[in-house]
Enzyme design. Structure first.
Site, PDB file in Angstrom:
ATOM      1  N   HIS A   1     -12.782   9.646  25.594  1.00 33.97           N
ATOM      2  CA  HIS A   1     -12.487   9.585  24.974  1.00 33.97           C
ATOM      3  C   HIS A   1     -13.470  10.380  23.999  1.00 33.97           C
ATOM      4  CE1 HIS A   1      -8.974   9.109  21.972  1.00 33.97           C
ATOM      5  NE2 HIS A   1      -8.532   8.514  22.503  1.00 33.97           N
TER       6      HIS A   1
ATOM      7  N   ASP B   1       2.643  19.676  39.390  1.00 36.41           N
ATOM      8  CA  ASP B   1       1.774  20.298  42.086  1.00 36.41           C
ATOM      9  C   ASP B   1       1.040  21.380  41.893  1.00 36.41           C
ATOM     10  OD1 ASP B   1       3.215  21.228  43.642  1.00 36.41           O
ATOM     11  OD2 ASP B   1       5.015  21.569  43.213  1.00 36.41           O
TER      12      ASP B   1
END
Length: 459
Positions: free
Chosen positions: A183, A391
């Site tokens: 982060h 994908d």
């Protein structure tokens, strides 16, 4: 420094013995552990990246995300070994553009040394079928075995990768890809931008052309010496935290909409959960307490600086919706209105603010009231990101989820069909027992929908 369990022996076996219905043991065998470096060296003039004020104040944690790929009609076109080779190559090519992710954090001048040391890459073999694993509703203890670091690198990141990828190959041929990103360098937008590029490179063999910009925010909002108390994650030391999934499908959200004024899906679900949690707190303490809901707001597209709409790094502000104990409003609409007005007011303020105003606002924002007398609830939303479009060339994921283990918080993410929301709620075990049986939760997430994630047969 890496955690003690991280050895490079291929064939190392991890076993989790937690019980989840019929799934009583999960064996994860490491086959490959290596460092992936950018496919081309980072130019000398890009070798040091100053971090911004927003990076400076980001929580020092690794954000996890899991992508579950069941075998599909496209699956037999390639074997898992070929898929993994493709992932490695496309990852190296993507890192050439997202070069800071392959660097190392330097604390003394708050920068990333873009030295191409690389990211952690792991491949494992898992001893069960993926469909069975998903169907048995795996607990956090199982899911964290699918991440590169079960105990993330320590907050001293000088020698630790900023990004870790673990590709888990199941008996059926299915894959689960676990990602953890620091982060200190990335919020959800940044992770999503990197991930979308990686998916594109893997599927098409080409990059999108434009070079991502990591230095816009630090040039406008440089890190600074901070004084005074800053907001930090609540400490739950000693408390046993349990995580459960609650799926608000389209019918549940329609039912919820009938009870409240016009609102978004995220605000409606967030407000409902907050209302339930304040009721649990009042019952536990015997009286109402001040209550603050902390939720992150993406500032891209909300400021007067259109050049920052695609800025990478951390560019979120923590919004604080506070309900004081002496306020009489306790109905669901009251919580909805409070979340909505806080979001609206924060957006309006950001939209009119100068760079100096935003800096001051970000540094000085904190919850009202005394921390030990205020219930603080954290909420993070990953909704409206195209996670389910990931994908790589063998079909889209059947399930995408995140994990929160050591902190009480609410994490929201879209369901696969985009019509519902899966809320992963982490609470101490006593509060969770109350939460699961709360009348409001039972109304919108009856037992057959609690911990039941619609992953099959949805497009």
């Amino acid at each position: 420094m890496f955690p003690p369990f991280r050895f490079r022996n291929s064939g190392l076996l991890f076993t989790s013995s937690a019980v989840v219905n019929k799934l009583t043991k999960l064996e994860t065998q490491i086959q490959i552990r290596k460092t992936i470096k950018p496919s081309v060296p980072t130019p000398n003039h890009l070798r040091s990246l100053k971090l911004s004020l927003f990076d400076q104040l980001a929580p020092p944690v690794y954000s996890p995300l899991l992508f579950h790929y069941l075998p599909s009609s496209e699956w037999n076109r390639a074997k898992n070994t070929e898929r993994c080779d493709k992932l490695e190559k496309s990852l190296a090519e993507t890192l050439a553009k997202f070069y800071p992710l392959a660097g190392r954090y330097r604390k003394d001048d708050f920068s990333i040394q873009c030295n191409d040391e690389g990211v952690e890459y792991v491949e494992t073999k898992v001893n069960v079928d993926l469909a069975e694993f998903i169907r048995e509703e795996p607990e956090v203890e199982f899911l964290e075995n699918l991440l590169p670091w079960r105990v993330p690198p320590r907050t001293d990141l000088s020698s630790s990768p900023l990004l870790g990828i673990q590709v888990n190959k199941f008996n059926c041929g299915g894959l689960v890809m676990g990602i953890q990103i620091s982060h200190v360098l990335a919020d959800a937008f940044t992770l999503g931008t990197f991930f979308n590029e990686w998916v594109h490179v893997s599927k098409t063999g080409t990059t999108k052309g434009c070079l991502p910009c990591f230095d816009q925010l630090s040039s406008l909002f440089p890190a600074r010496v901070l004084s005074g108390p800053q907001f930090s994650l609540p400490s739950n030391m000693g408390a046993k935290i349990v995580t459960r999934s609650f799926v608000f499908d389209a019918s549940a959200l329609a039912k919820l909409k009938d009870r409240i004024e016009k609102s978004t899906r995220v605000v409606s679900v967030t407000a409902l959960i907050w209302k339930v949690l304040t009721g649990i707190s009042s019952a536990k303490h015997g009286h109402s307490r001040d209550s603050t809901l902390v939720f992150a707001m993406n500032m891209r597209g909300k400021t007067k600086l259109p050049s920052l709409e695609h800025a990478l790094g951390n560019f979120c502000v923590a919004a604080f919706a506070t309900l004081e104990a002496n306020q009489t409003r306790k109905e669901l609409n009251d919580f909805v209105n409070l979340v909505r007005s806080t979001s609206k007011d924060t957006s309006a303020h950001i939209g009119k603010a100068s760079v100096e105003d935003i800096t001051s606002m970000f540094v000085n924002y904190s919850p009202h009231g005394q921390k030990n007398e205020t219930d603080i609830y954290l909420c993070s939303s990953l909704c409206r990101f195209p996670w389910y479009e990931a994908d790589f060339g063998w079909g889209k994921p059947s399930w995408v989820n995140t994990i929160s283990k050591n902190v009480e918080m609410i994490s929201l993410i879209d369901t696969k069909n985009g019509e519902g929301i899966e809320a992963r709620v982490s609470l101490n075990e006593n509060d969770m027992a109350e939460f699961e049986n709360d009348p409001d939760i039972l109304t919108f997430c009856p037992p057959q929908k609690q911990h039941s994630i619609p992953r099959f047969g949805q497009k």
